[in-house]
Motif scaffolding. Structure first.
Motif, PDB file in Angstrom:
ATOM      1  N   ASN A 178      72.299 -15.906 -46.223  1.00 59.07           N
ATOM      2  CA  ASN A 178      72.903 -14.622 -45.878  1.00 59.07           C
ATOM      3  C   ASN A 178      71.883 -13.728 -45.198  1.00 59.07           C
ATOM      4  OD1 ASN A 178      75.655 -14.676 -47.177  1.00 59.07           O
ATOM      5  ND2 ASN A 178      74.377 -15.239 -48.899  1.00 59.07           N
ATOM      6  N   SER A 179      72.330 -13.003 -44.201  1.00 57.49           N
ATOM      7  CA  SER A 179      71.470 -12.065 -43.499  1.00 57.49           C
ATOM      8  C   SER A 179      71.592 -10.697 -44.166  1.00 57.49           C
ATOM      9  CB  SER A 179      71.890 -11.982 -42.031  1.00 57.49           C
ATOM     10  OG  SER A 179      71.078 -11.071 -41.344  1.00 57.49           O
ATOM     11  N   CYS A 180      70.474 -10.183 -44.645  1.00 56.95           N
ATOM     12  CA  CYS A 180      70.455  -8.894 -45.350  1.00 56.95           C
ATOM     13  C   CYS A 180      70.716  -7.753 -44.369  1.00 56.95           C
ATOM     14  CB  CYS A 180      69.097  -8.711 -46.030  1.00 56.95           C
ATOM     15  SG  CYS A 180      68.902  -7.120 -46.851  1.00 56.95           S
ATOM     16  N   ILE A 181      71.637  -6.860 -44.726  1.00 57.53           N
ATOM     17  CA  ILE A 181      71.964  -5.720 -43.864  1.00 57.53           C
ATOM     18  C   ILE A 181      70.823  -4.706 -43.818  1.00 57.53           C
ATOM     19  CG2 ILE A 181      73.128  -4.346 -45.639  1.00 57.53           C
ATOM     20  CD1 ILE A 181      75.186  -3.666 -43.344  1.00 57.53           C
ATOM     21  N   ILE A 182      69.907  -4.759 -44.766  1.00 57.04           N
ATOM     22  CA  ILE A 182      68.780  -3.820 -44.802  1.00 57.04           C
ATOM     23  C   ILE A 182      67.607  -4.339 -43.973  1.00 57.04           C
ATOM     24  CG2 ILE A 182      67.147  -2.573 -46.275  1.00 57.04           C
ATOM     25  CD1 ILE A 182      70.107  -1.757 -46.725  1.00 57.04           C
ATOM     26  N   CYS A 183      67.104  -5.540 -44.301  1.00 59.98           N
ATOM     27  CA  CYS A 183      65.902  -6.057 -43.627  1.00 59.98           C
ATOM     28  C   CYS A 183      66.202  -7.061 -42.516  1.00 59.98           C
ATOM     29  CB  CYS A 183      64.958  -6.685 -44.651  1.00 59.98           C
ATOM     30  SG  CYS A 183      65.578  -8.212 -45.408  1.00 59.98           S
ATOM     31  N   GLY A 184      67.414  -7.612 -42.504  1.00 63.82           N
ATOM     32  CA  GLY A 184      67.786  -8.566 -41.458  1.00 63.82           C
ATOM     33  C   GLY A 184      67.340  -9.987 -41.695  1.00 63.82           C
ATOM     34  N   HIS A 185      66.613 -10.228 -42.773  1.00 65.57           N
ATOM     35  CA  HIS A 185      66.132 -11.573 -43.063  1.00 65.57           C
ATOM     36  C   HIS A 185      67.197 -12.412 -43.755  1.00 65.57           C
ATOM     37  CE1 HIS A 185      62.159  -9.433 -42.835  1.00 65.57           C
ATOM     38  NE2 HIS A 185      61.993 -10.434 -41.979  1.00 65.57           N
ATOM     39  N   GLU A 186      67.108 -13.711 -43.560  1.00 64.99           N
ATOM     40  CA  GLU A 186      68.002 -14.639 -44.247  1.00 64.99           C
ATOM     41  C   GLU A 186      67.436 -14.878 -45.644  1.00 64.99           C
ATOM     42  OE1 GLU A 186      70.849 -16.351 -43.218  1.00 64.99           O
ATOM     43  OE2 GLU A 186      70.873 -15.045 -41.474  1.00 64.99           O
ATOM     44  N   LYS A 187      68.251 -14.622 -46.647  1.00 66.37           N
ATOM     45  CA  LYS A 187      67.830 -14.816 -48.034  1.00 66.37           C
ATOM     46  C   LYS A 187      68.937 -15.526 -48.801  1.00 66.37           C
ATOM     47  CE  LYS A 187      64.006 -12.272 -47.777  1.00 66.37           C
ATOM     48  NZ  LYS A 187      63.446 -11.255 -48.618  1.00 66.37           N
ATOM     49  N   GLU A 188      68.567 -16.101 -49.929  1.00 64.62           N
ATOM     50  CA  GLU A 188      69.546 -16.806 -50.742  1.00 64.62           C
ATOM     51  C   GLU A 188      70.063 -15.966 -51.901  1.00 64.62           C
ATOM     52  OE1 GLU A 188      68.322 -20.659 -51.943  1.00 64.62           O
ATOM     53  OE2 GLU A 188      67.883 -21.289 -49.905  1.00 64.62           O
ATOM     54  N   GLN A 189      69.219 -15.088 -52.456  1.00 67.93           N
ATOM     55  CA  GLN A 189      69.641 -14.317 -53.623  1.00 67.93           C
ATOM     56  C   GLN A 189      69.786 -12.844 -53.284  1.00 67.93           C
ATOM     57  OE1 GLN A 189      66.922 -15.173 -56.792  1.00 67.93           O
ATOM     58  NE2 GLN A 189      68.093 -16.978 -57.377  1.00 67.93           N
ATOM     59  N   GLY A 190      70.841 -12.247 -53.828  1.00 69.15           N
ATOM     60  CA  GLY A 190      71.082 -10.843 -53.590  1.00 69.15           C
ATOM     61  C   GLY A 190      72.460 -10.460 -54.072  1.00 69.15           C
TER      62      GLY A 190
ATOM     63  N   PHE B 271      75.741  -8.286 -47.203  1.00 67.58           N
ATOM     64  CA  PHE B 271      74.778  -8.843 -48.143  1.00 67.58           C
ATOM     65  C   PHE B 271      73.516  -7.991 -48.174  1.00 67.58           C
ATOM     66  CE2 PHE B 271      71.150 -11.710 -48.899  1.00 67.58           C
ATOM     67  CZ  PHE B 271      71.492 -12.202 -50.144  1.00 67.58           C
ATOM     68  N   ILE B 272      72.986  -7.731 -49.371  1.00 65.11           N
ATOM     69  CA  ILE B 272      71.698  -7.058 -49.556  1.00 65.11           C
ATOM     70  C   ILE B 272      70.842  -7.994 -50.390  1.00 65.11           C
ATOM     71  CG2 ILE B 272      70.477  -5.071 -50.510  1.00 65.11           C
ATOM     72  CD1 ILE B 272      73.036  -3.451 -50.086  1.00 65.11           C
ATOM     73  N   CYS B 273      69.689  -8.390 -49.851  1.00 60.86           N
ATOM     74  CA  CYS B 273      68.822  -9.329 -50.562  1.00 60.86           C
ATOM     75  C   CYS B 273      68.228  -8.665 -51.807  1.00 60.86           C
ATOM     76  CB  CYS B 273      67.731  -9.873 -49.655  1.00 60.86           C
ATOM     77  SG  CYS B 273      66.402  -8.715 -49.248  1.00 60.86           S
ATOM     78  N   GLU B 274      67.799  -9.499 -52.725  1.00 61.34           N
ATOM     79  CA  GLU B 274      67.243  -9.025 -53.989  1.00 61.34           C
ATOM     80  C   GLU B 274      66.013  -8.139 -53.762  1.00 61.34           C
ATOM     81  OE1 GLU B 274      66.366 -10.920 -58.337  1.00 61.34           O
ATOM     82  OE2 GLU B 274      65.991 -12.181 -56.599  1.00 61.34           O
ATOM     83  N   THR B 275      65.179  -8.488 -52.804  1.00 64.03           N
ATOM     84  CA  THR B 275      63.972  -7.720 -52.510  1.00 64.03           C
ATOM     85  C   THR B 275      64.319  -6.292 -52.081  1.00 64.03           C
ATOM     86  OG1 THR B 275      62.852  -9.739 -51.820  1.00 64.03           O
ATOM     87  CG2 THR B 275      61.860  -7.658 -51.121  1.00 64.03           C
ATOM     88  N   CYS B 276      65.278  -6.164 -51.166  1.00 61.40           N
ATOM     89  CA  CYS B 276      65.681  -4.836 -50.692  1.00 61.40           C
ATOM     90  C   CYS B 276      66.393  -4.057 -51.785  1.00 61.40           C
ATOM     91  CB  CYS B 276      66.572  -4.959 -49.462  1.00 61.40           C
ATOM     92  SG  CYS B 276      65.660  -5.453 -47.978  1.00 61.40           S
TER      93      CYS B 276
END
Length: 61
Positions: free
Chosen positions: A7-19, A26-31
């Motif tokens: 999934n591409s995070c709407i905040i950072c734009g990176h592809e992440k698996e968890q969030g 999608f918002i990644c766990e880091t963001c």
């Protein structure tokens, strides 16, 4: 946390698996963690608000 794949995070734009998913975005766990810890006075706060507004704008267009 919700587990997803590629999934591409709407905040950072990176592809992440968890969030988390809000509506169709999608918002990644880091963001997510960084947003929760960000104080209103922090320089990044307006950026997070702007990015989150995109969720509502895209779903109301």
């Amino acid at each position: 946390m919700e587990e997803t794949t590629g999934n591409s995070c709407i905040i950072c734009g990176h592809e992440k698996e968890q969030g988390i998913r809000i509506i169709d975005e999608f918002i990644c766990e880091t963001c997510e963690v960084e947003m929760v810890r960000t104080e209103v006075q922090d320089a990044k706060y307006p950026f997070f608000i702007h990015q989150l507004k995109r969720i509502w704008m895209q779903n109301n267009a």
